[in-house]
Design an enzyme around this catalytic site. Structure first.
Site, PDB file in Angstrom:
ATOM      1  N   GLU A 283       0.831  -1.211   0.000  1.00  0.00           N
ATOM      2  CA  GLU A 283       0.000   0.000   0.000  1.00  0.00           C
ATOM      3  C   GLU A 283       0.858   1.251   0.000  1.00  0.00           C
ATOM      4  O   GLU A 283       1.815   1.347   0.781  1.00  0.00           O
ATOM      5  CB  GLU A 283      -0.892  -0.036   1.246  1.00  0.00           C
ATOM      6  CG  GLU A 283      -2.279   0.457   1.019  1.00  0.00           C
ATOM      7  CD  GLU A 283      -3.064  -0.399   0.031  1.00  0.00           C
ATOM      8  OE1 GLU A 283      -3.085  -0.058  -1.164  1.00  0.00           O
ATOM      9  OE2 GLU A 283      -3.642  -1.402   0.480  1.00  0.00           O
TER      10      GLU A 283
ATOM     11  N   SER B  11     -13.712   4.297  -9.244  1.00  0.00           N
ATOM     12  CA  SER B  11     -13.362   5.204 -10.351  1.00  0.00           C
ATOM     13  C   SER B  11     -12.484   4.503 -11.385  1.00  0.00           C
ATOM     14  O   SER B  11     -12.723   4.633 -12.586  1.00  0.00           O
ATOM     15  CB  SER B  11     -12.740   6.509  -9.843  1.00  0.00           C
ATOM     16  OG  SER B  11     -11.525   6.280  -9.199  1.00  0.00           O
TER      17      SER B  11
ATOM     18  N   ASP C 183      -4.468   0.717  -9.303  1.00  0.00           N
ATOM     19  CA  ASP C 183      -5.903   0.434  -9.440  1.00  0.00           C
ATOM     20  C   ASP C 183      -6.278   0.098 -10.883  1.00  0.00           C
ATOM     21  O   ASP C 183      -6.945  -0.904 -11.151  1.00  0.00           O
ATOM     22  CB  ASP C 183      -6.735   1.631  -8.966  1.00  0.00           C
ATOM     23  CG  ASP C 183      -6.459   1.971  -7.512  1.00  0.00           C
ATOM     24  OD1 ASP C 183      -5.805   1.164  -6.833  1.00  0.00           O
ATOM     25  OD2 ASP C 183      -6.888   3.050  -7.073  1.00  0.00           O
TER      26      ASP C 183
HETATM   27  C1  GLA Z   1      -5.257   4.554  -4.167  1.00  0.00           C
HETATM   28  C2  GLA Z   1      -4.502   4.938  -5.424  1.00  0.00           C
HETATM   29  C3  GLA Z   1      -3.454   3.885  -5.791  1.00  0.00           C
HETATM   30  C4  GLA Z   1      -2.571   3.550  -4.586  1.00  0.00           C
HETATM   31  C5  GLA Z   1      -3.406   3.288  -3.339  1.00  0.00           C
HETATM   32  C6  GLA Z   1      -2.560   3.130  -2.107  1.00  0.00           C
HETATM   33  O1  GLA Z   1      -6.017   3.413  -4.379  1.00  0.00           O
HETATM   34  O2  GLA Z   1      -5.387   5.104  -6.507  1.00  0.00           O
HETATM   35  O3  GLA Z   1      -2.696   4.318  -6.877  1.00  0.00           O
HETATM   36  O4  GLA Z   1      -1.631   4.559  -4.361  1.00  0.00           O
HETATM   37  O5  GLA Z   1      -4.349   4.327  -3.101  1.00  0.00           O
HETATM   38  O6  GLA Z   1      -1.779   2.003  -2.197  1.00  0.00           O
END
Ligand code: GLA
Length: 388
Positions: free
Chosen positions: A33, A130, A174
């Site tokens: 994360e 999203s 994501d």
């Molecule tokens: C969000 C962002 C990702 C990533 C996570 C944390 O989901 O869109 O790119 O940075 O937070 O890991």
């Protein structure tokens, strides 16, 4: 709501039938994360909750968009040549951004279309609603206009929409997870090179529980961009003593040797999280490959602690969910997933203890936080695709 329901909605909203159906998943991240924008590893998987969409090409350059999740926003009517960001267009800005950036290089997007979407991922729950929408639109455009673009390009376009069109400096995790999802597999992705591998998820007698704090999290409003810039400041200082491109190029050992240059305790903690989380993610991937779920779970717990204490993105609600999970019989590991600041946590739980687990964590959460958390069992599914 199934595809047939959606088809009848499409017909009543757009006065025409014969639209093509698509699906795009949400995602959970098992571990890794806030490492993606630091050039590190992540280990997400696509889930079977997601966004359904129907599209029908038009003969003119009009675009009409409708979401069954945002009925109050109503029908949005646009022109293919005018796709500027508009706050009042709410959810549709993600769609507009995708169309805009996908059309730059693909001149064959030369006609408009009608699109209906419906998502069953809770919005703002940190399960990438999203990115799910962005990849839905990207996949639709790729298929409907026979674009010669690969999935990686579509994922990068989604990231660009977040960064440049919406204004969130998020990483690639994501969109990549949503585009590349594979049934019963996690995706180990090196966010620096975009090299990836599928890792079989043999959960044996366990399942993954998604626990929603029901505390809304708006990425753009959150401290997300602030965390990213704190990491950048730490990186800049470290670059004065060692040649690296990203924080996650460092091992923990190297970091401990050079961290003296940072001279700011907050930036040091942020960097410590990114670098230690990257090491945990690499280890966790090996453990998953070797089917050692017990040790995998321990790393999940450590990940949460680092997000709580070093990165400070958990908050009371996520902490209660994770910490209460750790105390339950049959729980191998639990942590927040996604950006944090609300949203969801995940836990690996043995099937036979599931009912007690949910009852106990749920009661404890309600008692301390004052409202209910929601619990779902996650199934690991495929990436964005046309449905036949
Ligand atoms: C969000 C962002 C990702 C990533 C996570 C944390 O989901 O869109 O790119 O940075 O937070 O890991």
């Amino acid at each position: 709501m199934d595809i047939n329901d959606l088809k009848s909605y499409f017909e009543s909203i757009f006065n025409t039938s014969s639209a093509n159906p698509y699906f795009s998943p949400g995602r959970i991240n098992l571990i890794g994360e806030h490492t993606d924008y630091n050039g590190g590893f992540v280990l997400p998987c696509a889930i079977t909750f997601g966004t359904f969409g129907l599209i029908r090409k038009r003969q003119d350059k009009k675009i009409r968009l409708y979401s069954l999740n945002f009925k109050e926003v109503g029908l949005i009517q646009l022109d293919l040549l005018h796709l500027e960001y508009n706050k009042n267009h709410s959810w549709a800005n993600y769609v507009k951004g995708m169309i805009k950036y996908m059309s730059y290089k693909n001149l064959n997007i030369n006609l408009g279309f009608d699109i209906l979407v419906y998502g069953n991922i809770p919005n703002g729950a940190g399960l990438s609603s999203s990115a799910s929408l962005e990849m839905l639109i990207g996949t639709m455009l790729k298929e409907e206009f026979s674009l010669n673009v690969d999935k990686k390009t579509v994922a990068l376009t989604g990231k660009r929409v977040e960064n440049e069109y919406i204004g969130v400096n998020s990483g690639i995790m994501d969109q990549f997870a949503v585009a590349f999802g594979k049934k019963n597999s996690a995706i180990m992705l090196d966010c620096n090179t975009l090299y990836y591998e599928y890792v079989d998820m043999d959960l044996k007698d366990n399942i993954i529980v998604i626990m929603n704090t029901n505390k809304r999290r708006e990425l753009a409003d959150s401290k997300y961009n602030e965390r990213k810039s704190q990491c950048e400041k730490a990186l800049l200082k470290l670059q004065s003593v060692i040649k690296i491109n990203n924080l996650c190029d460092l091992t923990l050992e190297e970091f401990n040797k050079y961290k003296y240059v940072i001279k700011n305790p907050i930036e040091e903690k942020r960097a410590l999280h990114a670098i230690s989380e990257n090491e945990r993610t690499k280890k966790a991937t090996e453990l998953l490959k070797g089917n050692d779920l017990k040790s995998f779970g321990v790393l999940m717990n450590q990940s949460h602690l680092s997000l709580r204490d070093n990165y400070e993105v958990t908050g009371k609600e996520l902490d209660i969910l994770a910490e209460s999970s750790w105390n339950q019989r049959g729980c191998l590991g639990a942590r927040m997933t996604g950006a944090g600041f609300g949203g969801c946590a995940i836990a690996i739980v043995s099937k036979k203890d599931l009912d007690d687990f949910v009852e106990n964590v749920s009661n404890h959460y309600k008692k301390v936080i004052g409202y209910d958390a929601s619990f779902y069992v996650a199934s690991i599914g495929e990436g964005s695709t046309k449905i036949n």
